[in-house]
Design a protein around this motif. Structure first.
Motif, PDB file in Angstrom:
ATOM      1  N   LYS A   1      -4.516  16.498   4.211  1.00 33.01           N
ATOM      2  CA  LYS A   1      -3.201  16.560   3.052  1.00 33.01           C
ATOM      3  C   LYS A   1      -3.073  15.310   2.427  1.00 33.01           C
ATOM      4  O   LYS A   1      -3.088  14.223   3.354  1.00 33.01           O
ATOM      5  N   ALA A   2      -2.956  15.072   1.123  1.00 39.56           N
ATOM      6  CA  ALA A   2      -2.851  13.885   0.453  1.00 39.56           C
ATOM      7  C   ALA A   2      -1.304  13.588   0.558  1.00 39.56           C
ATOM      8  O   ALA A   2      -0.555  14.111   0.251  1.00 39.56           O
ATOM      9  N   PRO A   3      -0.970  12.168   0.344  1.00 39.31           N
ATOM     10  CA  PRO A   3       0.396  11.524   0.285  1.00 39.31           C
ATOM     11  C   PRO A   3       0.827  11.858  -1.011  1.00 39.31           C
ATOM     12  O   PRO A   3       0.108  11.528  -1.975  1.00 39.31           O
ATOM     13  N   ASN A   4       2.068  12.218  -1.495  1.00 36.85           N
ATOM     14  CA  ASN A   4       2.774  12.298  -2.552  1.00 36.85           C
ATOM     15  C   ASN A   4       3.381  10.845  -2.933  1.00 36.85           C
ATOM     16  O   ASN A   4       2.916  10.023  -2.290  1.00 36.85           O
ATOM     17  N   ASP A   5       3.875  10.684  -4.079  1.00 29.80           N
ATOM     18  CA  ASP A   5       4.120   9.354  -4.459  1.00 29.80           C
ATOM     19  C   ASP A   5       5.285   8.789  -3.497  1.00 29.80           C
ATOM     20  O   ASP A   5       4.905   7.437  -3.374  1.00 29.80           O
TER      21      ASP A   5
ATOM     22  N   GLY B   1      -4.538   9.334  12.052  1.00 30.60           N
ATOM     23  CA  GLY B   1      -3.514   8.516  10.885  1.00 30.60           C
ATOM     24  C   GLY B   1      -3.145   7.287  11.312  1.00 30.60           C
ATOM     25  O   GLY B   1      -2.245   6.815  10.648  1.00 30.60           O
ATOM     26  N   LYS B   2      -3.869   6.466  12.016  1.00 27.53           N
ATOM     27  CA  LYS B   2      -3.631   4.904  12.626  1.00 27.53           C
ATOM     28  C   LYS B   2      -3.253   3.954  11.316  1.00 27.53           C
ATOM     29  O   LYS B   2      -3.958   4.069  10.082  1.00 27.53           O
ATOM     30  N   GLY B   3      -2.266   3.345  11.566  1.00 31.57           N
ATOM     31  CA  GLY B   3      -1.759   2.496  10.491  1.00 31.57           C
ATOM     32  C   GLY B   3      -0.544   2.936   9.488  1.00 31.57           C
ATOM     33  O   GLY B   3       0.071   2.190   8.909  1.00 31.57           O
ATOM     34  N   VAL B   4      -0.504   4.202   9.443  1.00 31.29           N
ATOM     35  CA  VAL B   4       0.820   4.722   8.545  1.00 31.29           C
ATOM     36  C   VAL B   4       1.555   5.441   9.529  1.00 31.29           C
ATOM     37  O   VAL B   4       1.319   6.383  10.106  1.00 31.29           O
TER      38      VAL B   4
ATOM     39  N   ALA C   1       4.216   5.373  -1.327  1.00 35.09           N
ATOM     40  CA  ALA C   1       4.855   4.146  -1.294  1.00 35.09           C
ATOM     41  C   ALA C   1       5.173   3.682   0.126  1.00 35.09           C
ATOM     42  O   ALA C   1       5.054   2.457   0.519  1.00 35.09           O
ATOM     43  N   VAL C   2       5.454   4.477   0.921  1.00 30.22           N
ATOM     44  CA  VAL C   2       5.731   4.183   2.475  1.00 30.22           C
ATOM     45  C   VAL C   2       4.487   3.674   3.203  1.00 30.22           C
ATOM     46  O   VAL C   2       4.428   2.860   3.786  1.00 30.22           O
ATOM     47  N   ALA C   3       3.402   4.273   2.944  1.00 27.34           N
ATOM     48  CA  ALA C   3       2.117   4.149   3.631  1.00 27.34           C
ATOM     49  C   ALA C   3       1.751   2.618   3.293  1.00 27.34           C
ATOM     50  O   ALA C   3       1.492   1.961   4.047  1.00 27.34           O
ATOM     51  N   MET C   4       1.669   2.415   2.066  1.00 22.44           N
ATOM     52  CA  MET C   4       1.223   1.434   1.353  1.00 22.44           C
ATOM     53  C   MET C   4       2.195   0.166   1.976  1.00 22.44           C
ATOM     54  O   MET C   4       1.816  -1.033   2.136  1.00 22.44           O
TER      55      MET C   4
ATOM     56  N   VAL D   1      -7.343  -3.244   7.481  1.00 23.33           N
ATOM     57  CA  VAL D   1      -6.247  -3.021   6.702  1.00 23.33           C
ATOM     58  C   VAL D   1      -6.432  -2.673   5.360  1.00 23.33           C
ATOM     59  O   VAL D   1      -5.925  -1.796   4.767  1.00 23.33           O
ATOM     60  N   GLU D   2      -7.180  -3.161   4.774  1.00 23.86           N
ATOM     61  CA  GLU D   2      -7.555  -3.231   3.162  1.00 23.86           C
ATOM     62  C   GLU D   2      -8.330  -1.806   3.024  1.00 23.86           C
ATOM     63  O   GLU D   2      -7.924  -1.061   2.255  1.00 23.86           O
ATOM     64  N   VAL D   3      -9.170  -1.529   4.022  1.00 19.87           N
ATOM     65  CA  VAL D   3      -9.689  -0.089   4.088  1.00 19.87           C
ATOM     66  C   VAL D   3      -8.712   1.124   4.312  1.00 19.87           C
ATOM     67  O   VAL D   3      -9.169   2.033   3.419  1.00 19.87           O
ATOM     68  N   ARG D   4      -7.766   0.712   5.022  1.00 18.44           N
ATOM     69  CA  ARG D   4      -6.746   1.934   4.963  1.00 18.44           C
ATOM     70  C   ARG D   4      -6.022   2.122   3.824  1.00 18.44           C
ATOM     71  O   ARG D   4      -5.628   3.083   3.328  1.00 18.44           O
ATOM     72  N   LYS D   5      -5.856   0.716   3.218  1.00 19.37           N
ATOM     73  CA  LYS D   5      -5.071   0.827   1.819  1.00 19.37           C
ATOM     74  C   LYS D   5      -6.110   1.847   0.785  1.00 19.37           C
ATOM     75  O   LYS D   5      -5.483   2.412   0.179  1.00 19.37           O
ATOM     76  N   GLY D   6      -7.212   1.467   0.792  1.00 20.03           N
ATOM     77  CA  GLY D   6      -8.403   2.263  -0.018  1.00 20.03           C
ATOM     78  C   GLY D   6      -8.076   3.730   0.433  1.00 20.03           C
ATOM     79  O   GLY D   6      -8.417   4.464  -0.712  1.00 20.03           O
TER      80      GLY D   6
END
Length: 279
Positions: A255-259, A240-243, A263-266, A11-16
């Protein structure tokens, strides 16, 4: 480590991964997220490595053949202690040692510069042969994308590894089913993946859920028991597992997430971490 402890790290890796790609405003989150569990398992449980001595002679080697999943590798290396977690937000920035694809010259813990798809497995096979010729005990692991195995060089390397009986080589295919242009079966079907590797004299292990630590543990245990031929682990994963909004969506390959999306992903990952803490 227990499977639960490894899940928490993943989970922490995914946050990174999300933090890095958001900060860079570029990168490849989808395939990094699908591989987060296997990267966590490799670096925290499977491989003989030491962040304090990253070049020790008997270390196991890992080659990220699908080099665009660098955000996943970087996040794993950071949490394993190769460099500060805070540096993940410098991804792709000018002057950063964390560029869009892994660079062996600049990034601690990286064993090979990759990004040209299909070439990493050849490098891994060469490392495995070197260990055999030098009578060294280290093992070599390489991670490929399922779209990547459309490259012919993958099969040249597989033919070589099978012929040389490189049982210290473990090829892992992240079969998340999607590549940049859509479903791999529509773009240029690689199926049946397992039968292809068997034809090249590989011991093949199919993993129904490559995002499940218990199944990964069982697969890598079987791989170590295998003698006389290389191993291919074909693992089904979720792009995209976890988001929530990234899962099973090919558009999130590069593609990178916008702001707002960040926030939703985190928040998704925060809830996932909290749920694991309740177990």
């Amino acid at each position: 480590m227990t499977d639960l402890e490894l899940q928490k790290i993943a989970v922490e890796v995914r946050k990174g991964i999300i933090a890095g790609t958001h900060s860079a405003k570029a990168g490849h989150p989808g395939g990094s997220l699908s591989a987060a569990d296997v990267l966590t398992y490799l670096y925290f449980e499977e491989m003989n490595i030491d962040p304090k001595n990253p070049k020790k002679a008997d270390r196991d080697r890992f080659v990220l053949s699908k080099g665009h999943a660098a955000p996943g590798l970087y996040a794993t290396l950071a949490h394993r202690g190769f460099f500060p977690v805070e540096d993940l937000t410098t991804l792709r920035h000018i002057g950063s040692y964390l560029q869009g694809h892994p660079c062996v010259q600049s990034t601690p813990g990286v064993e090979a510069s990759t990004g040209s798809l299909g070439q990493g497995v050849s490098m891994a096979a060469g490392m495995a042969l070197s260990a055999k010729l030098s009578n060294e005990s280290y093992r070599v692991y390489t991670l490929l994308g399922d779209g990547e195995i459309q490259e012919g060089q993958v099969w040249e390397a597989a033919m070589f590894a099978g012929h040389r009986k490189l049982d210290n080589l473990c090829v892992i295919v992240d079969n998340n089913g999607l590549q940049i242009d859509g479903d791999v079966s529509d773009v240029c079907s690689p199926y049946p993946i397992d039968e292809k590797f068997k034809a090249f004299n590989f011991h093949v292990i199919n993993v129904d859920d490559g995002n499940d630590m218990a199944q990964l543990r069982a697969a890598f245990a079987k791989a170590k028991e295998n003698k006389g031929r290389p191993t291919a682990i074909i693992m089904k994963t979720v792009k995209g597992k976890g988001v929530s909004y990234m899962e099973h969506v090919a558009d999130w390959h590069g593609k990178a997430p916008n702001d707002e999306e960040y926030a939703v992903a985190m928040e998704d990952l925060k809830k996932a971490g909290e749920a694991l803490c309740q177990k």
